[in-house]
Motif scaffolding. Structure first.
Motif, short mmCIF file in Angstrom:
data_model
loop_
_atom_site.label_atom_id
_atom_site.label_comp_id
_atom_site.label_asym_id
_atom_site.label_seq_id
_atom_site.Cartn_x
_atom_site.Cartn_y
_atom_site.Cartn_z
N TRP A 23 41.69 18.55 -19.14
CA TRP A 23 40.84 18.67 -18.13
C TRP A 23 40.78 17.08 -17.45
O TRP A 23 40.73 17.01 -16.29
CB TRP A 23 39.39 18.97 -18.52
N GLU A 27 41.17 15.55 -13.77
CA GLU A 27 40.11 14.77 -13.15
C GLU A 27 40.56 13.29 -12.88
O GLU A 27 40.21 12.66 -11.65
CB GLU A 27 39.00 14.78 -14.15
N LEU A 109 34.38 17.45 -7.94
CA LEU A 109 34.75 18.06 -9.03
C LEU A 109 33.67 18.60 -9.97
O LEU A 109 32.37 18.07 -9.68
CB LEU A 109 35.44 17.35 -10.14
N GLY A 110 33.82 19.60 -10.39
CA GLY A 110 32.56 20.59 -11.03
C GLY A 110 32.67 21.97 -11.24
O GLY A 110 33.57 22.53 -10.62
N PRO A 111 31.78 22.44 -11.97
CA PRO A 111 31.55 23.92 -12.05
C PRO A 111 31.31 24.54 -10.90
O PRO A 111 30.31 24.23 -10.17
CB PRO A 111 30.57 24.01 -13.21
N GLN A 125 32.06 31.08 -14.86
CA GLN A 125 31.62 29.60 -14.46
C GLN A 125 33.16 29.11 -14.44
O GLN A 125 34.01 29.10 -15.58
CB GLN A 125 30.92 28.89 -15.72
N HIS A 127 35.88 26.11 -12.46
CA HIS A 127 35.66 24.60 -12.10
C HIS A 127 36.68 24.45 -10.85
O HIS A 127 38.09 24.89 -10.88
CB HIS A 127 36.19 23.81 -13.24
N GLN A 128 36.17 23.70 -9.96
CA GLN A 128 37.29 23.22 -8.83
C GLN A 128 37.17 21.73 -8.51
O GLN A 128 36.29 20.98 -9.05
CB GLN A 128 36.46 23.97 -7.67
N GLU A 311 40.89 26.03 -13.79
CA GLU A 311 41.50 26.75 -14.80
C GLU A 311 42.88 27.30 -14.54
O GLU A 311 43.78 27.49 -15.48
CB GLU A 311 40.71 27.94 -15.11
#
Length: 425
Positions: A23, A27, A109-111, A125, A127-128, A311
């Protein structure tokens, strides 16, 4: 099927160190690449007032109709876990005093959260990573956004030779009525053959039929009039400029007249990137140009952006056999024989960590054999062993766990010596 209370809820996951390393690769690529295009990071709340999404996404989208996690708080306010990033970004910018005509470039970035049926690459849930360039309208901005997305995918190991870029145009507001009338005329003739959702969309938002994924609806969708050909001249000219810009950059694309994306705020360019091999839901990123009237704004705000499902990016990397990201490595394990040695090793650990060396040590006073087993278990390349005799001599034993080479080092020199061996000096 009943699950144990210790398991994560369906559609959610626990991520441990090995997975988190992958991940961080996604990021870190975002943090490096997007600022090169003038984008700064923006972090918005995970939940918002429900009206933020109702105003922006559209009442007739599947997200609003079926998928949002909405609840009432103790103050009686309707709140929603964010199902996508754009609406919250626009709310934040308007709150800051931003207005149409300025230009603001942000990435996030985040859920995100949607009540979908869990599947490969699709979680409740999820993430993008995404970007938004708002306040200006130009086909070249759309082109740059698409080029930046392709550069990001390449940076995380998903090159353009493994993907396909699909583009289309939603046109402007003036195009909506004639296009909708043509689509409604076509689908009215086959109403009984459409799924229940598409039958409802026929009267509420006929464009949304083109976004249906139900297999039985596909023959009728494929036979529908091309929306691109029904657009007005200004919209066709704008889209031609986008295509010309992509051509100039040597970016291959496929014009897909059925591509409308799932959100009602899109206008002009829409696009998505697909990667075969991760299941039926093979879109790994998408976006387009939009016009939104956020709560609190007096005039609509235009922008263009994209979001990539993290994902799905990881699944794509796995399919390509991309190199795994290494988990955090323990550099040295400190072995202590006795309380005095343990206190000295605590000081040594602090000095090593200040040099960027990762350290573990036994703090329970276990025996030598148990501590060496622990060092092997974490694959530490070095151990440093300190006992009473070493303390009296002012030295510490440094052992290379691969070669079994062992040297005595003066305790004051040990941090610099080990850092040099690890290439941290």
């Amino acid at each position: 099927m009943e699950t144990r209370s210790s398991e994560p809820l369906p559609g959610t996951s626990d991520l441990f160190a090995d997975e988190c390393a992958a991940w961080r690769l996604l990021e870190n690529a975002a943090h490096h690449l997007f600022p090169l295009y003038g984008y700064g990071e923006l972090r918005t709340p995970i939940f918002e007032r429900t009206e933020v999404f109702l105003h922006s996404i559209g009442d007739e989208t599947d997200i609003v109709q079926k998928e949002m996690y909405t609840f009432e708080d103790r103050g009686g306010r309707s709140l929603t876990l964010r199902p996508e990033g754009t609406a919250g970004v626009m709310r934040a910018l308007v709150n800051q005093g931003f207005s149409q005509g300025e230009e603001k470039r942000v990435y996030y970035l985040g859920p995100m959260f949607r009540g979908e049926r869990p599947a490969a690459g699709r979680k409740r849930q999820f993430h993008q990573v995404g970007t938004e360039c708002v306040g200006k309208i130009a086909p070249e901005i759309d082109v740059e956004t698409i080029a930046m997305l392709i550069a990001y995918l390449s940076a995380v190991g998903i090159g353009p030779s493994h993907t396909q870029l699909r583009i289309n145009s939603r046109g402007v507001a003036e195009d909506r009525i004639p296009v909708a009338e043509a689509l409604r005329e076509h689908f009215t003739n086959v109403t009984s053959s459409l799924c229940e959702d598409c039958q409802r969309r026929l009267t509420t938002n006929v464009w949304r039929i083109l976004d249906c994924k139900i297999e039985s609806c596909q023959p009728f969708i494929n036979a529908a009039p091309s929306t691109t050909e029904l657009l007005g001249q200004s919209s066709r000219d704008y889209f031609a400029e986008v295509c010309a810009g992509l051509d100039a950059l040597g970016i291959a694309y496929h014009v897909d007249p059925r591509l409308v994306r799932g959100l009602d705020y899109y206008a002009h360019t829409v696009f998505e990137i697909v990667f075969d091999g991760i299941g039926a839901q093979n879109s790994i990123a998408g976006g387009g140009r939009y016009q939104i009237l956020p709560p609190g704004a007096t005039t609509p705000v235009d922008g263009v952006g994209f979001a990539a499902g993290m994902e799905r990016l990881l699944l794509s990397r796995d399919q390509l056999g991309a190199a795994a990201s290494p988990a955090e490595q323990v550099d040295v394990y400190l072995v202590s024989m006795g309380k005095a040695a343990m206190r000295q090793n605590l000081c040594l650990a602090a000095q090593l960590r200040s040099r960027g060396v990762s350290v573990l040590m036994d703090l329970e006073g276990r025996g030598m054999r148990a501590q060496m087993r622990a060092a092997n278990k974490v694959n530490a390349p070095y151990t440093m062993i300190l006992g009473e005799s070493e303390l009296q001599q002012g030295v510490i034993l440094c052992k290379n766990m691969t070669t079994s080479e062992q040297v005595e080092l003066p305790i004051p020199e040990a941090p610099a010596n080990l850092a040099a061996r690890l290439g941290r000096s």
